[in-house]
Design an enzyme around this catalytic site. Structure first.
Site, PDB file in Angstrom:
ATOM      1  N   LYS A  45      53.931  39.200  39.521  1.00 17.56           N
ATOM      2  CA  LYS A  45      54.974  40.274  39.902  1.00 17.56           C
ATOM      3  C   LYS A  45      55.866  40.181  40.925  1.00 17.56           C
ATOM      4  O   LYS A  45      56.377  40.640  41.805  1.00 17.56           O
ATOM      5  CB  LYS A  45      53.768  41.352  40.970  1.00 17.56           C
ATOM      6  CG  LYS A  45      52.433  41.820  40.158  1.00 17.56           C
ATOM      7  CD  LYS A  45      52.625  42.117  38.814  1.00 17.56           C
ATOM      8  CE  LYS A  45      53.443  43.421  38.356  1.00 17.56           C
ATOM      9  NZ  LYS A  45      53.435  43.793  37.158  1.00 17.56           N
ATOM     10  N   HIS A 100      52.598  31.473  35.097  1.00 14.98           N
ATOM     11  CA  HIS A 100      52.146  31.615  36.314  1.00 14.98           C
ATOM     12  C   HIS A 100      51.506  30.322  36.815  1.00 14.98           C
ATOM     13  O   HIS A 100      50.934  30.730  38.071  1.00 14.98           O
ATOM     14  CB  HIS A 100      51.246  32.747  36.182  1.00 14.98           C
ATOM     15  CG  HIS A 100      51.983  34.211  36.152  1.00 14.98           C
ATOM     16  ND1 HIS A 100      53.115  34.661  36.554  1.00 14.98           N
ATOM     17  CD2 HIS A 100      51.541  35.242  35.039  1.00 14.98           C
ATOM     18  CE1 HIS A 100      53.518  35.771  35.876  1.00 14.98           C
ATOM     19  NE2 HIS A 100      52.462  36.289  35.228  1.00 14.98           N
ATOM     20  N   SER A 130      53.360  45.957  44.181  1.00 13.54           N
ATOM     21  CA  SER A 130      53.484  45.996  42.765  1.00 13.54           C
ATOM     22  C   SER A 130      52.171  45.683  42.087  1.00 13.54           C
ATOM     23  O   SER A 130      52.122  46.380  40.986  1.00 13.54           O
ATOM     24  CB  SER A 130      54.706  44.814  42.261  1.00 13.54           C
ATOM     25  OG  SER A 130      54.961  44.671  40.935  1.00 13.54           O
TER      26      SER A 130
END
Ligand code: PPS
Length: 304
Positions: A45, A100, A130
């Site tokens: 995010k 990530h 988010s």
């Protein structure tokens, strides 16, 4: 569905079964980085899909073909996800990737290559907001509970890819020298052409102002929201339901102000500051809501 049905643990990292498996993680470990690869590293995010739009445009000097013909997840695939195996042979050179992963999960070939890294940082308070909405719309993620419960999960690292502070520390400590560029989501929101200039210079692309402006227009929140190859409208609603919350939700800095109480802000900032004590870097935002002396004049005007 319960968390244990949706997620699995991989060396202490919580990952969603829908998009990751042991085979995809083994594939990532064996992945051979090339020196001219560019990889955007993000905690979830923080602007991953944005970078999936930006990287091909910068690398191809403004050519719109990839972003208009290839879905974002195949165009600039996640290193750790199942899709990489399907598309790896079709990726044009120079390749753009995203991940990530915290640094210690990167494969050996990354460490010996000179592949470049763009680490996109986002104010963790906006990441929480988010992510909270994303958990409501993505059926492959667990129900986030109340916002207050989700804040605690985030601070304890009981979320995908673990603690935000550990992620950031791992990449800050990696000491990759001029192989890594740290950029913030907030500076991209505030002045995208300048951020694109930093990215393109870092990648060794000498782009004209016209091309930079074209890329900025193409990568605006509105343009990306309308791009079917990037807005996840190709995905079934059973998997990601925009009626619950759109993926392109707000695209702003500072939405946390509309969500958190003073107590929640204090809980977030004190936990994060404690975990970053003694580190040899400072954050580009203050987390307790006060004006940030560390920002440039331009940045300090930013509502974060
Ligand atoms: S994910 O699921 O981890 O891949 O999500 P990620 O792409 O990292 O982050 C999603 C948030 O990025 C915002 N976004 C943008 N903001 C501004 N401009 C552009 N072009 C843009 N593209 C994506 C997206 O709206 C999500 O943030 P929120 O705050 O939820 O709107």
């Amino acid at each position: 569905m319960a968390a244990e049905d949706l997620y699995f643990m991989h060396h202490g990292l919580m990952l969603p079964k829908e998009t990751h498996c042991q085979e995809s993680l083994a594939f990532a470990q064996d992945f051979l980085f090339e020196d001219n690869d560019a990889i955007a590293v993000t905690y979830p995010k923080s602007g991953t899909v944005w970078m999936q739009e930006i990287l091909p445009l910068v690398l191809n000097e403004g050519d719109l073909t990839p972003i208009l013909t290839i879905p974002n997840w195949d165009r600039v695939p996640w290193l750790e996800e199942k899709r990489l195996q399907e598309v790896v042979d079709q990726l044009p050179s120079p390749r753009g990737l995203v991940t990530h992963f915290p640094y210690q999960f990167m494969p050996p070939s990354f460490k010996t290559s000179s592949a470049k890294v763009i680490y996109v940082m986002r104010n963790p308070k906006d990441i929480i907001v988010s992510s909270y909405y994303f958990h409501q719309m993505a059926t492959f993620l667990e129900d986030p509970g109340t916002l207050d419960e989700f804040i605690d999960k985030f601070l304890q690292g009981r979320v995908l890819f673990g603690k935000w502070t550990n992620h950031l520390k791992s990449w800050k400590r990696a000491e990759l020298g001029d192989r890594i560029l740290f950029i913030t989501y907030e500076e991209m929101v505030q002045d995208l052409p300048s951020a694109l200039r930093r990215i393109s210079d870092f990648l060794g692309k000498n782009l004209s102002s016209e091309v930079i402006q074209k890329i900025a227009d193409t990568c605006s929140f509105k343009s990306m929201q309308a791009n079917v190859m990037s807005n996840f409208s190709l995905i079934s609603k059973d998997y990601m339901d925009p009626d619950k919350s759109p993926f392109f939700r707000k695209g702003v800095a500072g939405d946390w102000k509309k969500h958190f109480t003073a107590e929640q802000v204090a809980r977030i900032s004190s936990t994060i500051y404690k975990e970053l004590e003694g580190e040899n870097f400072t954050l580009p935002w203050t987390l307790d809501g006060a004006a940030d002396k560390g920002l440039s004049n331009k940045m300090s005007a930013l509502e974060i």
